[in-house]
Scaffold this motif. Structure first.
Motif, mmCIF file in Angstrom:
data_model
loop_
_atom_site.group_PDB
_atom_site.id
_atom_site.type_symbol
_atom_site.label_atom_id
_atom_site.label_comp_id
_atom_site.label_asym_id
_atom_site.label_seq_id
_atom_site.Cartn_x
_atom_site.Cartn_y
_atom_site.Cartn_z
ATOM 1 N N VAL A 1 0.827 -1.201 0.000
ATOM 2 C CA VAL A 1 0.000 0.000 0.000
ATOM 3 C C VAL A 1 0.871 1.264 0.000
ATOM 4 O O VAL A 1 0.656 2.181 -0.793
ATOM 5 N N HIS A 2 1.882 1.311 0.854
ATOM 6 C CA HIS A 2 2.739 2.503 0.886
ATOM 7 C C HIS A 2 3.519 2.648 -0.415
ATOM 8 O O HIS A 2 3.648 3.753 -0.959
ATOM 9 N N PHE A 3 4.038 1.538 -0.902
ATOM 10 C CA PHE A 3 4.808 1.583 -2.151
ATOM 11 C C PHE A 3 3.955 2.139 -3.289
ATOM 12 O O PHE A 3 4.377 3.007 -4.048
ATOM 13 N N THR A 4 2.734 1.620 -3.379
ATOM 14 C CA THR A 4 1.845 2.036 -4.463
ATOM 15 C C THR A 4 1.442 3.496 -4.308
ATOM 16 O O THR A 4 1.430 4.256 -5.279
ATOM 17 N N THR A 5 1.112 3.884 -3.093
ATOM 18 C CA THR A 5 0.682 5.254 -2.842
ATOM 19 C C THR A 5 1.789 6.232 -3.218
ATOM 20 O O THR A 5 1.534 7.265 -3.857
ATOM 21 N N LEU A 6 3.020 5.908 -2.840
ATOM 22 C CA LEU A 6 4.139 6.800 -3.173
ATOM 23 C C LEU A 6 4.432 6.789 -4.677
ATOM 24 O O LEU A 6 4.803 7.816 -5.243
ATOM 25 N N SER A 7 4.234 5.657 -5.323
ATOM 26 C CA SER A 7 4.429 5.605 -6.786
ATOM 27 C C SER A 7 3.381 6.453 -7.499
ATOM 28 O O SER A 7 3.683 7.110 -8.504
#
Lengths: 288, 288
Positions: free
Chosen positions: A172-178
């Protein structure tokens, strides 16, 4: 994994020591233990009370420091502990901290509060717990302190925890930051995007904005120190490549097959997801 | 882009014809026009009233069919229209439908309701509008029908619309479906993930579950028929590659630099995002 719901049964009296007790999370948990009737002693980088003082005088020792400092702090105090004490940490990964804690003689329960220090109380929140070496009474007493305030305990093995968190948090964090990076790189200003957003997109973008208002080092640690995130990011990268090809093909049947495989996999969850997001959307609609 | 807020000033009396009027969206907008005092005539695949009947008898013609059918339906009725009529569509892309509508002699306003047919009313929702050929009175009257019910109009050029929607809708849908695919491919069952999710992650995963409960062909069309989505997906793919390398490097300073560049870009929006998501989280906490 097991879940525990609260009933009233706590036997306080002991002293709880929180290493890093003046940080946001330490502060939040100080109050929880105090309300349960414990005496709380805190150490921090600038306190007269040292980590060694905590280790040699407290019955329950809670390590509440940044993830990248956790193993170092545990290694520092581990030799000072005995079988009567309970040692816990509060970090978002469990394998490495728990391994380090097991080198002491203390009872060991790894904890991961699934929320940030900005929550008003722990009511309605979830705490993941890995009781790797402890007697039943100690485990029960600790859980009750949290469940009596309305938190929920999810018990799991450290490795299982890190795997699940690589999805719940890492992905979730990875995707949100991407997504944030992608929007930034379009060069289209947010002022052009915000006015057209209906509630459902305000929620989506709100989650992007929310994460960016927080501490980068927490997210660095969660992504870079969980050994399971590399694998999940690789899978996300593969998913992006696969769906990109399907969109570019303009083949609507291929798209429908991809979509349907996923709706089948999420089938049991869709009614709850729809109900909860409907509630979110209606709340936002009424907001102004 | 311009936004319009409502005041009371509508002059009804004319007949509105909705092609595809028995679909979810057609049904929702039938009611809106009826409440504004219009007579509404609908055509569908099985109605005695044909698309040609609508085109030759109605004052306002609304094309409300799936995106991939829109240009075909517009091409079919365009030769039947005159300068006195107003032609609109309700699809999520604007460049191609508006180009097709401009081949008629009618006044043309492209519309894109930024919500699905399941909303209880259009109150609090947003409609994007591209008035590409119309007199001021017509535009004003149409907008008032929507703003009088509490909807907001965001006016923009068709190409600007498609660019912005490739972010607001395309990027969000693409990412959400990629996350679903990734979770599915871990093989970890949802039952192991759901119990540990605190409210903020319930919102995140709720948005994944929500999309999967909907019609795949709508999402196929939004992603595959907007000419701008290919570019945004390429950018998302680049962002994933860049962040993947930063996570794998375990270099927390590189991560902080990436994070901070984005928090700077989103700076003005962070307070609103935090406030709105705090509200969402508190709503979920109170849910049960």
């Amino acid at each position: 994994m097991k879940s525990f719901a609260g009933d009233k049964d706590v036997n306080p009296g002991d002293v709880v020591g929180i290493i890093g007790g003046f940080g946001g999370m330490g502060h939040l948990f100080s109050a929880v233990f105090e309300r349960a009737g414990y005496k709380v002693l805190c150490s921090g980088r600038k306190t007269p009370v040292s980590n060694a003082d905590i280790a040699s005088t407290c019955d329950i020792i809670i390590v509440s420091v940044p993830i990248h400092d956790t193993v170092r702090v545990i290694d520092e105090i581990a030799p000072l502990l005995n079988e009567e004490q309970l040692l816990c940490d509060l970090t978002s990964i469990k394998t490495a901290p728990v391994d380090a804690m097991l080198k002491s003689k203390a009872q060991v329960i790894g904890l991961h509060p699934m929320f940030g220090p900005s929550v008003p109380t722990i009511f309605g929140q979830t705490i993941a717990a890995s009781p790797v070496r402890c007697d039943e009474k100690t485990r029960h007493t600790l859980y009750q302190i949290f469940t009596n305030e309305g938190a929920k305990i999810c018990q799991m093995e450290p490795k299982e925890h890190d795997k699940i968190m690589s999805i719940v948090q890492g992905l979730v964090h990875f995707t949100t930051l991407s997504v944030a990076e992608t929007i930034k790189n379009t060069g289209i200003p947010l002022e052009a995007i915000l006015p057209v957003m209906s509630p459902v997109y305000r929620i989506e973008l709100g989650l992007v904005g929310r994460i960016l208002g927080q501490d980068p080092s927490l997210y660095a640690d969660i992504l870079q120190m969980n050994p399971e995130t590399v694998g999940i990011i690789e899978k996300m990268s593969d998913s992006v490549t696969a769906l990109k090809a399907i969109v570019a093909s303009k083949d609507s049947e291929k798209f429908a097959a991809f979509f349907t495989e996923n709706s089948d996999a999420f089938k049991a969850y869709i009614p709850q997801a729809t109900e909860e997001t409907d509630l979110m959307i209606n709340t936002l609609v009424k907001m102004k």
